[in-house]
Design a protein around this motif. Structure first.
Motif, PDB file in Angstrom:
ATOM      1  N   UNK B 112      43.153  10.393  10.656  1.00  0.00           N
ATOM      2  CA  UNK B 112      43.227  10.633  11.749  1.00  0.00           C
ATOM      3  C   UNK B 112      43.347   9.357  12.585  1.00  0.00           C
ATOM      4  N   UNK B 113      44.559   9.151  13.831  1.00  0.00           N
ATOM      5  CA  UNK B 113      44.244   8.123  14.935  1.00  0.00           C
ATOM      6  C   UNK B 113      43.064   7.248  15.426  1.00  0.00           C
ATOM      7  N   UNK B 114      42.714   6.587  15.587  1.00  0.00           N
ATOM      8  CA  UNK B 114      41.661   6.116  15.708  1.00  0.00           C
ATOM      9  C   UNK B 114      41.182   4.609  16.673  1.00  0.00           C
ATOM     10  N   UNK B 115      42.301   4.218  17.003  1.00  0.00           N
ATOM     11  CA  UNK B 115      43.165   3.092  17.222  1.00  0.00           C
ATOM     12  C   UNK B 115      44.207   3.048  17.964  1.00  0.00           C
ATOM     13  N   UNK B 116      44.229   2.339  18.689  1.00  0.00           N
ATOM     14  CA  UNK B 116      45.965   1.850  19.932  1.00  0.00           C
ATOM     15  C   UNK B 116      45.508   0.904  21.188  1.00  0.00           C
ATOM     16  N   UNK B 117      46.243   0.041  20.479  1.00  0.00           N
ATOM     17  CA  UNK B 117      45.442  -1.262  21.121  1.00  0.00           C
ATOM     18  C   UNK B 117      46.241  -1.370  22.766  1.00  0.00           C
ATOM     19  N   UNK B 118      45.780  -1.207  23.731  1.00  0.00           N
ATOM     20  CA  UNK B 118      46.589  -1.214  24.447  1.00  0.00           C
ATOM     21  C   UNK B 118      46.859   0.447  25.140  1.00  0.00           C
ATOM     22  N   UNK B 119      46.062   0.805  24.646  1.00  0.00           N
ATOM     23  CA  UNK B 119      46.857   2.379  24.710  1.00  0.00           C
ATOM     24  C   UNK B 119      46.553   3.039  26.544  1.00  0.00           C
ATOM     25  N   UNK B 120      46.097   1.973  26.908  1.00  0.00           N
ATOM     26  CA  UNK B 120      45.338   2.615  28.493  1.00  0.00           C
ATOM     27  C   UNK B 120      46.872   2.353  29.230  1.00  0.00           C
ATOM     28  N   UNK B 121      47.882   1.403  28.833  1.00  0.00           N
ATOM     29  CA  UNK B 121      49.424   1.167  29.330  1.00  0.00           C
ATOM     30  C   UNK B 121      50.278   2.490  28.822  1.00  0.00           C
ATOM     31  N   UNK B 122      50.037   2.971  27.956  1.00  0.00           N
ATOM     32  CA  UNK B 122      51.240   4.168  27.218  1.00  0.00           C
ATOM     33  C   UNK B 122      51.228   5.022  28.302  1.00  0.00           C
ATOM     34  N   UNK B 123      52.328   5.651  28.145  1.00  0.00           N
ATOM     35  CA  UNK B 123      52.773   6.386  29.383  1.00  0.00           C
ATOM     36  C   UNK B 123      52.977   7.535  28.487  1.00  0.00           C
ATOM     37  N   UNK B 124      52.306   9.275  28.741  1.00  0.00           N
ATOM     38  CA  UNK B 124      53.158  10.422  28.755  1.00  0.00           C
ATOM     39  C   UNK B 124      52.640   9.808  27.802  1.00  0.00           C
ATOM     40  N   UNK B 125      51.515  10.127  27.001  1.00  0.00           N
ATOM     41  CA  UNK B 125      50.791   9.734  24.809  1.00  0.00           C
ATOM     42  C   UNK B 125      49.641  10.061  25.398  1.00  0.00           C
ATOM     43  N   UNK B 126      49.615  11.815  24.471  1.00  0.00           N
ATOM     44  CA  UNK B 126      48.563  12.066  24.274  1.00  0.00           C
ATOM     45  C   UNK B 126      47.964  12.340  23.107  1.00  0.00           C
ATOM     46  N   UNK B 127      47.691  11.580  21.795  1.00  0.00           N
ATOM     47  CA  UNK B 127      47.683  11.399  20.730  1.00  0.00           C
ATOM     48  C   UNK B 127      46.522  12.075  19.675  1.00  0.00           C
ATOM     49  N   UNK B 128      47.088  12.998  20.037  1.00  0.00           N
ATOM     50  CA  UNK B 128      45.558  15.119  18.806  1.00  0.00           C
ATOM     51  C   UNK B 128      46.449  15.095  17.415  1.00  0.00           C
TER      52      UNK B 128
END
Lengths: 165, 430
Positions: B112-128
């Motif tokens: 499972x994806x559990x961490x994305x640095x600077x995730x708040x700055x990603x656009x159109x990104x809803x990692x499920x």
């Protein structure tokens, strides 16, 4: 030779350096039976399968043999019915960075050297870099190999046939 | 007549040279065989505890075999869904998570994806679930042997293995506690097609010729070695058999006791006693004298006498690696296991006594088949004695090339669909 020899440490070390060069020459000249004469009766010849391997026996090896098995290996290598010897591979051992670590009484030493082995077979030239560590004993005035360990840089990869290293 | 379809490449008792030499056939095999059926992946003993992992490749795809915190073994793509970099970098290890060293995306041991640095700055990104490490759709194991399939449907592993499980059982039952532990592999590689190894393993016909030097000199010298152990060479049995089990699996019997003295590992009274106590004397002897090659199509080979399994790794039409895993027998004395591991080493390694001969032969075959005049590779030995036994298995006497023909029946079944592209080449004899 040995303890009776009053030569300087560097002269005595140069003698061991010449000894390992001589061993390499016998292998390159395919004088394998003469090579066997350089080994002590309790010799251990070991090529580990991985660099971090513990003592032989706990995991697989590329080879771990003693005099009896080495005699069989030499006879197989000289046997024209052996497919890996059709035609016989030609080899050239390069030894450099030779360092001698003397035992306390001058009758034994550990010699380490960098190895570059080239093998020519069926029109293909292969290179096997690695390190050789020898334990040498002086037996009745002659140096003999009690142990030879060869750590090949490519030991963990998929290898094809190797000649006597 | 030159074959015009994949199916025509494999005839009843011969196969066309393009089966070994045509890159298009190889690519089709990787899709239709390796992309469809069950492929052996790893042994559970390699990842015994939660977080333990092993990395490998499945036909060029980097994969991670990892036991999750839930205790389940998964086979995950070793590929970060962000930019495609690998996320796990060592052969074996233990981890609480996998962190991509390129941009820092982090995954649990279940993928499972559990961490994305600077995730708040990603656009159109809803990692499920889509942004986890992709898991192979099907993973099942039998007595610790983990298989996976790239195809979401098809036979279950149990249906696929069929009666082949009997020999997997015997491999494990030789361990007093019923489990085997795989050690790190001894790897060899050759400039030839992957099926040359599969055929060679099923082929007792070659042994007396190709391995003559190894067998004669080896036996003479080792006779001396075991003289104190009352070495008595055994007669070579002549009633060898081969069996086919469905799905291309089969065994080649090499005669009980052939290697019993040559590979003297099992001569330990305490070990024999442990097996006799667990089963009975007859079964204990049967297990120890078993000397068969088991082939689980298409990529797993098992060696009962030297107690190892091998994984065939096709890399290109003319390039193959084989990784041999010596196995310890759980509950067996240390000296038995040490001897088994050395036996395997000396059987298969680059300085071993046996496999180097076979690799030389593979090299000669791959080179020899470059002649277009050599159209059909023959498997005609022992053709008349095929029969179906009372257990619904195919059986024939040995030495025979019957089990190789049997492998190609499965090959043709899996490869059947589709036209074969014509290969422009020289025309001989016109």
């Amino acid at each position: 030779m040995g303890t009776a020899n009053p030569a300087s440490v560097s002269d005595r070390s140069a003698e061991l350096e010449r000894f390992v060069y001589h061993e390499a020459k016998l292998l390159d000249q395919r004088q394998f039976r003469a090579w066997l004469n350089l080994l002590t009766p309790d010799v251990t010849y070991w090529i580990p399968n991985y660099n971090d391997d513990g003592p032989p026996g706990e995991c697989g090896v590329i080879v771990l043999e003693h005099l009896l098995e080495l005699r069989a290996r030499v006879e197989r290598t000289l046997d024209p019915r052996n497919p890996t010897q059709q035609p016989p591979p030609r080899t050239r051992h390069f030894l450099t960075n030779v360092l001698v670590d003397w035992g306390s009484d001058g009758t034994s030493a550990v010699v380490s050297a960098s190895l570059l082995l080239y093998v020519s077979k069926d029109g293909r030239l292969s290179a096997f870099p690695g390190q050789c560590d020898y334990t040498l004993h002086n037996v009745d005035g002659k140096w003999r190999i009690a142990a030879k360990t060869i750590n090949l840089l490519g030991n963990a990869g998929a290898l094809s046939s190797l000649p006597i290293v | 007549m030159a074959p015009t379809s994949f199916a025509e490449l494999a005839q009843a008792d011969c196969v066309h040279r393009r089966v070994y030499t045509d890159p298009a056939v190889f690519e089709a095999e990787m899709q239709r065989i390796y992309g469809r059926t069950w492929i052996f992946i790893a042994h559970e003993s390699e990842v015994p505890n939660p977080g333990d992992f092993k990395t490998d490749t499945l036909v060029r795809r980097p994969i991670i075999i990892v036991r999750g915190s839930d205790g389940r073994v998964r086979v995950l793509a070793n590929t970060c869904p962000h930019r495609g970099a690998k996320v796990c970098y060592t052969d074996y290890g233990s981890a609480s998570r996998f962190r991509c060293m390129y941009h820092g995306w982090t995954y649990s041991t279940e993928g499972r994806l559990i961490g994305v640095p600077q995730r708040e700055r990603f656009e159109n990104f809803n990692p499920g679930a889509d942004f986890g490490l992709a898991a192979l759709p099907r993973v099942e194991s039998y007595r610790g042997f983990i298989f996976a399939s790239l195809s979401p449907d098809g036979l279950t592993l149990s249906e696929h293995l069929g009666a082949g499980t009997g020999y997997l059982d015997e491999f494990c039952d030789r361990a007093p506690d019923g489990t085997v532990q795989a050690t790190k592999p001894i790897k060899y590689g050759y400039a030839g097609n992957w099926k040359l190894q599969l055929e060679n393993y099923a082929d007792p016909y070659h042994a007396a010729v190709l391995h003559q030097s190894a067998l004669e000199i080896g036996r003479t010298i080792l006779k001396e070695k075991y003289a104190s152990a009352e070495f008595t060479p055994q007669s070579i049995r002549t009633d060898y058999y081969q069996r086919g089990y469905g799905s291309g699996h089969g065994i080649a019997d090499f005669g009980h006791g052939r290697g019993g003295n040559w590979m003297n590992a099992y001569r330990n009274p305490a070990y024999f006693e442990a097996l006799r106590a667990k089963y009975d004397e007859e079964r204990a002897r049967e297990l120890l004298e078993l000397d068969v090659h088991l082939m689980i199509y298409p990529n797993l080979l098992m060696h009962s006498r030297a107690n190892h399994y091998r994984v065939i790794k096709p890399l290109a039409v003319d390039k193959t690696e084989v990784w041999a895993y010596p196995c310890r027998l759980g509950g067996a004395p240390q000296d038995v296991n040490d001897a088994l591991i050395l036996n395997t080493s000396h059987h298969v390694s680059a300085m071993g006594e046996v496999q180097v001969d076979d690799m030389q032969a593979f090299d000669w075959v791959q080179s020899g088949l470059q002649n277009e005049t050599m159209e059909w590779v023959l498997f005609k030995l022992g053709g008349a004695n095929w029969r179906e036994d009372e257990r619904g298995q195919f059986q024939c006497d040995s030495p025979s090339e019957g089990i190789i023909r049997y492998q190609y029946r499965e090959w043709a079944r899996l490869m059947a669909a589709g036209e074969l592209a014509a290969i422009p080449g020289i025309t001989v004899g016109t």
